[in-house]
Design a protein around this motif. Structure first.
Motif, short mmCIF file in Angstrom:
data_model
loop_
_atom_site.label_atom_id
_atom_site.label_comp_id
_atom_site.label_asym_id
_atom_site.label_seq_id
_atom_site.Cartn_x
_atom_site.Cartn_y
_atom_site.Cartn_z
N THR A 47 22.23 -43.69 34.12
CA THR A 47 23.12 -44.47 33.26
C THR A 47 22.47 -45.79 32.88
O THR A 47 21.60 -46.31 33.60
CB THR A 47 24.46 -44.76 33.95
OG1 THR A 47 24.24 -45.66 35.05
CG2 THR A 47 25.09 -43.47 34.48
N GLY A 59 20.59 -52.53 36.03
CA GLY A 59 20.71 -53.12 37.36
C GLY A 59 19.40 -53.09 38.12
O GLY A 59 19.00 -54.10 38.73
N GLU A 60 18.72 -51.95 38.08
CA GLU A 60 17.44 -51.84 38.81
C GLU A 60 16.36 -52.69 38.17
O GLU A 60 15.52 -53.29 38.86
CB GLU A 60 16.99 -50.38 38.86
CG GLU A 60 15.73 -50.14 39.67
CD GLU A 60 15.85 -50.66 41.10
OE1 GLU A 60 14.84 -51.16 41.63
OE2 GLU A 60 16.95 -50.56 41.68
N ARG A 103 23.82 -48.65 32.88
CA ARG A 103 24.19 -49.67 33.86
C ARG A 103 23.26 -49.64 35.06
O ARG A 103 22.80 -50.70 35.53
CB ARG A 103 25.63 -49.42 34.32
CG ARG A 103 26.12 -50.43 35.34
CD ARG A 103 27.56 -50.16 35.75
NE ARG A 103 28.03 -51.10 36.74
CZ ARG A 103 29.24 -51.09 37.28
NH1 ARG A 103 30.14 -50.18 36.89
NH2 ARG A 103 29.58 -51.97 38.19
N ASP A 104 22.94 -48.44 35.56
CA ASP A 104 22.03 -48.33 36.70
C ASP A 104 20.62 -48.78 36.33
O ASP A 104 19.93 -49.43 37.13
CB ASP A 104 22.00 -46.89 37.21
CG ASP A 104 23.29 -46.49 37.90
OD1 ASP A 104 24.05 -47.39 38.30
OD2 ASP A 104 23.57 -45.28 38.01
N LYS A 105 20.18 -48.40 35.12
CA LYS A 105 18.85 -48.81 34.68
C LYS A 105 18.75 -50.33 34.58
O LYS A 105 17.80 -50.93 35.08
CB LYS A 105 18.54 -48.17 33.32
CG LYS A 105 18.34 -46.67 33.36
CD LYS A 105 18.09 -46.11 31.97
CE LYS A 105 17.95 -44.59 32.02
NZ LYS A 105 17.68 -44.01 30.68
N ASN A 109 16.95 -43.54 36.84
CA ASN A 109 18.36 -43.92 36.77
C ASN A 109 18.97 -43.31 35.51
O ASN A 109 18.43 -43.47 34.41
CB ASN A 109 18.51 -45.45 36.75
CG ASN A 109 18.12 -46.07 38.08
OD1 ASN A 109 18.85 -45.98 39.06
ND2 ASN A 109 16.96 -46.70 38.12
N TYR A 127 15.54 -40.88 47.00
CA TYR A 127 15.64 -41.89 45.94
C TYR A 127 15.53 -43.30 46.53
O TYR A 127 14.79 -44.14 46.00
CB TYR A 127 16.98 -41.73 45.21
CG TYR A 127 17.29 -42.85 44.24
CD1 TYR A 127 16.77 -42.84 42.96
CD2 TYR A 127 18.09 -43.92 44.63
CE1 TYR A 127 17.04 -43.87 42.07
CE2 TYR A 127 18.37 -44.96 43.76
CZ TYR A 127 17.85 -44.94 42.47
OH TYR A 127 18.12 -45.96 41.61
N LYS A 128 16.24 -43.55 47.60
CA LYS A 128 16.25 -44.88 48.20
C LYS A 128 14.87 -45.26 48.73
O LYS A 128 14.39 -46.39 48.53
CB LYS A 128 17.27 -44.93 49.35
CG LYS A 128 17.60 -46.33 49.83
CD LYS A 128 18.30 -47.13 48.75
CE LYS A 128 18.73 -48.49 49.27
NZ LYS A 128 19.38 -49.30 48.22
#
Length: 205
Positions: free
Chosen positions: A147, A153-154, A149-151, A145, A15-16
């Motif tokens: 959640t 954020g990215e 929040r993660d979406k 992503n 993923y990273k």
């Protein structure tokens, strides 16, 4: 057997690497679109530099200065309206690679036509048509992503990286001002070639 896209959800390392490759793609796409902009006033002033256009096709200084970035932005606008939907059908990775290949070819063609104003504007438009990696990157951020929040954020990171690339293009042009008005395109060319390699090796889409 695990499909490549499934590794994104079970391997933090995969993923990273994938996300980093995507961020770098957005950065280079933005850099490639802005790296020549500080040179536009000199490019449209005949005799100001050995690389200046011999004429601006009948346009005055102000009109010619606006025509150069407008031709590219018009291409980006058209591409942005269709590439997101296209990536839904064929995948994110092929569309990103299309943008990278297009940047490589576009840099070469624009360099070859650097002494003719209108052909350069025409190829600048075509290059803009394949400089729409941001919409695809944002869609990819929503894919991988889980959640909100993660979406969010990215997406914020990708927008920030795009702005950083735009600023970086201007910085590169300023640092290389003594090397010629068009040689900065080689930076975009080399960066895009590097990215194509990274995408083939590291990106799962």
């Amino acid at each position: 057997n695990i499909a490549p896209y499934q590794e994104l959800y079970i391997s933090a390392k995969v993923y990273k690497r994938s996300i980093n490759a995507l961020r770098f793609a957005v950065f280079v796409d933005a850099l490639a679109g802005t790296v020549e902009q500080p040179n536009y006033p000199f490019m449209v002033t005949p005799g100001a530099h050995e690389d200046s256009f011999p004429d601006t096709g009948g346009l005055g200084f102000s009109a010619a200065t606006y025509m150069l970035p407008m031709s590219a932005l018009l291409g980006v606008a058209v591409a942005s309206m269709v590439i997101g939907r296209a990536s839904d059908k064929v995948g994110r990775k092929p569309c990103i690679l299309l943008c990278l290949y297009g940047t490589v070819v576009g840099c070469i063609i624009k360099y070859l036509f650097r002494f003719s104003f209108w052909p350069y504007c025409g190829f600048n438009f075509l290059n803009g048509l394949v400089s729409a990696s941001v919409p695809v990157a944002l869609a990819y951020a929503g894919d991988v992503n889980e959640t909100k929040r993660d979406k969010d954020g990215e997406i914020g990171v990708l927008v920030g990286v795009s702005m950083l690339g735009s600023a970086g293009g201007g910085i590169v042009a300023i640092l290389m001002e003594t090397q010629g008005l068009f040689v900065v395109s080689l930076i975009s060319f080399c960066s895009s070639l590097t990215l194509i390699y990274l995408f083939f090796i590291h990106m799962t889409l």
